[in-house]
Design a protein around this motif. Structure first.
Motif, PDB file in Angstrom:
ATOM      1  N   LEU A 244      43.926 145.978  14.212  1.00  0.00           N
ATOM      2  CA  LEU A 244      44.865 146.488  15.210  1.00  0.00           C
ATOM      3  C   LEU A 244      44.416 147.834  15.768  1.00  0.00           C
ATOM      4  N   LYS A 245      44.794 148.078  17.025  1.00  0.00           N
ATOM      5  CA  LYS A 245      44.556 149.399  17.630  1.00  0.00           C
ATOM      6  C   LYS A 245      45.529 150.413  17.035  1.00  0.00           C
ATOM      7  N   PHE A 246      46.795 150.018  16.928  1.00  0.00           N
ATOM      8  CA  PHE A 246      47.782 150.879  16.286  1.00  0.00           C
ATOM      9  C   PHE A 246      48.962 150.041  15.821  1.00  0.00           C
ATOM     10  N   PHE A 247      49.838 150.686  15.063  1.00  0.00           N
ATOM     11  CA  PHE A 247      50.996 150.005  14.478  1.00  0.00           C
ATOM     12  C   PHE A 247      52.205 150.915  14.595  1.00  0.00           C
ATOM     13  N   MET A 248      53.346 150.317  14.929  1.00  0.00           N
ATOM     14  CA  MET A 248      54.609 151.046  14.990  1.00  0.00           C
ATOM     15  C   MET A 248      55.633 150.369  14.086  1.00  0.00           C
ATOM     16  N   LEU A 249      56.332 151.152  13.299  1.00  0.00           N
ATOM     17  CA  LEU A 249      57.502 150.675  12.574  1.00  0.00           C
ATOM     18  C   LEU A 249      58.724 151.322  13.208  1.00  0.00           C
ATOM     19  N   ALA A 250      59.535 150.541  13.903  1.00  0.00           N
ATOM     20  CA  ALA A 250      60.758 151.047  14.519  1.00  0.00           C
ATOM     21  C   ALA A 250      61.882 150.981  13.493  1.00  0.00           C
ATOM     22  N   ILE A 251      62.409 152.141  13.134  1.00  0.00           N
ATOM     23  CA  ILE A 251      63.515 152.239  12.173  1.00  0.00           C
ATOM     24  C   ILE A 251      64.776 152.437  13.007  1.00  0.00           C
ATOM     25  N   THR A 252      65.596 151.385  13.115  1.00  0.00           N
ATOM     26  CA  THR A 252      66.719 151.367  14.046  1.00  0.00           C
ATOM     27  C   THR A 252      68.032 151.574  13.311  1.00  0.00           C
ATOM     28  N   ASN A 253      68.779 152.585  13.726  1.00  0.00           N
ATOM     29  CA  ASN A 253      70.093 152.862  13.165  1.00  0.00           C
ATOM     30  C   ASN A 253      71.129 152.043  13.937  1.00  0.00           C
ATOM     31  N   ILE A 254      71.765 151.081  13.252  1.00  0.00           N
ATOM     32  CA  ILE A 254      72.680 150.176  13.941  1.00  0.00           C
ATOM     33  C   ILE A 254      74.028 150.835  14.238  1.00  0.00           C
ATOM     34  N   LEU A 255      74.249 152.047  13.725  1.00  0.00           N
ATOM     35  CA  LEU A 255      75.477 152.767  14.030  1.00  0.00           C
ATOM     36  C   LEU A 255      75.323 153.655  15.262  1.00  0.00           C
ATOM     37  N   THR A 256      74.148 154.320  15.380  1.00  0.00           N
ATOM     38  CA  THR A 256      73.922 155.222  16.519  1.00  0.00           C
ATOM     39  C   THR A 256      73.193 154.532  17.665  1.00  0.00           C
ATOM     40  N   ASN A 257      72.613 153.360  17.398  1.00  0.00           N
ATOM     41  CA  ASN A 257      71.800 152.643  18.397  1.00  0.00           C
ATOM     42  C   ASN A 257      70.613 153.469  18.886  1.00  0.00           C
ATOM     43  N   ASP A 258      70.017 154.226  17.985  1.00  0.00           N
ATOM     44  CA  ASP A 258      68.776 154.963  18.237  1.00  0.00           C
ATOM     45  C   ASP A 258      67.732 154.511  17.225  1.00  0.00           C
ATOM     46  N   SER A 259      66.457 154.787  17.528  1.00  0.00           N
ATOM     47  CA  SER A 259      65.379 154.442  16.609  1.00  0.00           C
ATOM     48  C   SER A 259      64.442 155.622  16.423  1.00  0.00           C
ATOM     49  N   THR A 260      63.809 155.656  15.272  1.00  0.00           N
ATOM     50  CA  THR A 260      62.688 156.540  15.003  1.00  0.00           C
ATOM     51  C   THR A 260      61.519 155.648  14.655  1.00  0.00           C
ATOM     52  N   ALA A 261      60.350 155.893  15.265  1.00  0.00           N
ATOM     53  CA  ALA A 261      59.184 155.052  14.991  1.00  0.00           C
ATOM     54  C   ALA A 261      58.176 155.808  14.145  1.00  0.00           C
ATOM     55  N   LEU A 262      57.709 155.149  13.110  1.00  0.00           N
ATOM     56  CA  LEU A 262      56.608 155.639  12.285  1.00  0.00           C
ATOM     57  C   LEU A 262      55.344 154.962  12.807  1.00  0.00           C
ATOM     58  N   VAL A 263      54.343 155.766  13.195  1.00  0.00           N
ATOM     59  CA  VAL A 263      53.174 155.203  13.873  1.00  0.00           C
ATOM     60  C   VAL A 263      51.881 155.640  13.190  1.00  0.00           C
ATOM     61  N   SER A 264      50.876 154.764  13.301  1.00  0.00           N
ATOM     62  CA  SER A 264      49.554 155.099  12.777  1.00  0.00           C
ATOM     63  C   SER A 264      48.522 154.318  13.575  1.00  0.00           C
ATOM     64  N   GLY A 265      47.276 154.800  13.504  1.00  0.00           N
ATOM     65  CA  GLY A 265      46.209 154.151  14.259  1.00  0.00           C
ATOM     66  C   GLY A 265      45.792 154.987  15.447  1.00  0.00           C
TER      67      GLY A 265
END
Length: 306
Positions: A244-265
């Motif tokens: 892969l060129k890169f990878f994202m893990l989207a951590i989605t808060n189902i209460l606030t409807n926002d996400s934080t992504a952990l990325v590498s690559g």
């Protein structure tokens, strides 16, 4: 020999439940169709299957030589091993069409709705049929999951209408059941880093570049990020294994409807261009982002192609 119907690898609730639902429809129409799966079911899906007392489909690893029907996916990077040696009869999906080639004509039903189960309910009705109580419950579960209880930007009027109809057939309180099911899906504490990343991970090929995007739902993103370094180590393993060129893990808060992504690559420039946010210490804030299909993959595609 049964025709196999299945969704994508690293199955989510729509993939499992739509496979079961479409198998029921085809069998009612006189075909011999069997729902199968390409991976382990997640906690949210287990909750739905247990609630409606339905067995999980059989696990298959290779479909070479089989007649198959695809639901909830079409991209080669997401489907079964042996795909090239199988005969694809049908495709029922709600995603973009990409990297999908077959040798012969097929029946394809692809609609811009929030969930594959919404399309399958239409197909039941077009054939003058209705799903069983148990299958209706699973289809409702799929819609709740894919639309985050109708709060995702992917949700359409068709999904909302289908959800109400299916809740009535299944005999459940839509909101009460939906909240409990989504809450069950946020139970991540006993998952290893590899299990957490593979719960709902998809590989996409864009202009010859392969990227990985995984997503987990939570009510406490800080709890997930306590494992940041271990997650990054496992992400780097996936990047190396899959090329892969890169990878994202989207951590989605189902209460606030926002996400934080952990990325590498090697993708920070693309990610920053796509979302207009800086990547800081392998993290990027994605305000208002809950949908991989509608809010993550399209801007990444434009950034890579641009």
């Amino acid at each position: 020999m049964s025709i196999l119907v299945f969704g994508h690898k690293n199955p989510d609730t729509d993939t499992i439940c739509s496979a079961i639902a479409y198998a029921e429809l085809k069998n009612k129409l006189g075909k011999d169709v069997k729902a199968v799966r390409l991976g382990e079911v997640n906690e949210e899906t287990k909750y739905a299957l247990n609630y409606f007392k339905v067995e999980k489909p059989e696990l298959v690893e290779n479909v070479a030589g089989k007649e198959i029907i695809l639901v909830d996916h079409n991209e080669r990077t997401q489907t079964a091993d042996g795909f090239e040696e199988a005969k694809v009869l049908e495709l029922i999906d709600h995603h973009r069409i990409s990297n999908f080639n077959v040798d012969e004509p097929l029946y394809a039903r692809v609609e811009p709705v929030g969930c594959t189960a919404t399309i399958i309910l239409k197909l039941f009705k077009e054939n003058g049929l209705a799903p069983s109580k148990e299958t209706a419950g699973l289809m409702l579960s799929a819609i709740i999951s894919d639309t985050l209880l109708f709060k995702s930007p992917t949700c359409t009027q068709c999904d909302a209408k289908a959800g109400k109809e299916l809740a009535e057939i299944a005999g459940v309180d839509l909101k009460e059941y939906g909240l409990e099911m989504l809450k069950a899906g946020t139970a991540l504490g006993d998952k290893s880093e590899a299990e957490l990343l593979n719960m709902d991970m998809k590989i996409f090929e864009i202009d010859g570049e392969k990227i990985g995007v995984a997503q987990v739902n939570t009510v406490n993103e800080a709890e997930v990020l306590e494992r940041k370094e271990k997650l990054l180590a496992e992400i780097d393993n996936i990047i190396a294994k899959e090329g892969l060129k890169f990878f994202m893990l989207a951590i989605t808060n189902i209460l606030t409807n926002d996400s934080t992504a952990l990325v590498s690559g090697n993708g920070n420039d693309v990610i920053e261009k796509a979302f207009g946010e800086k990547v800081d210490s392998n993290l990027v804030t994605l305000k208002g982002v809950v949908s991989r299909k509608k809010q993550i993959i399209p801007p990444l595609t434009k950034a890579i192609q641009g």
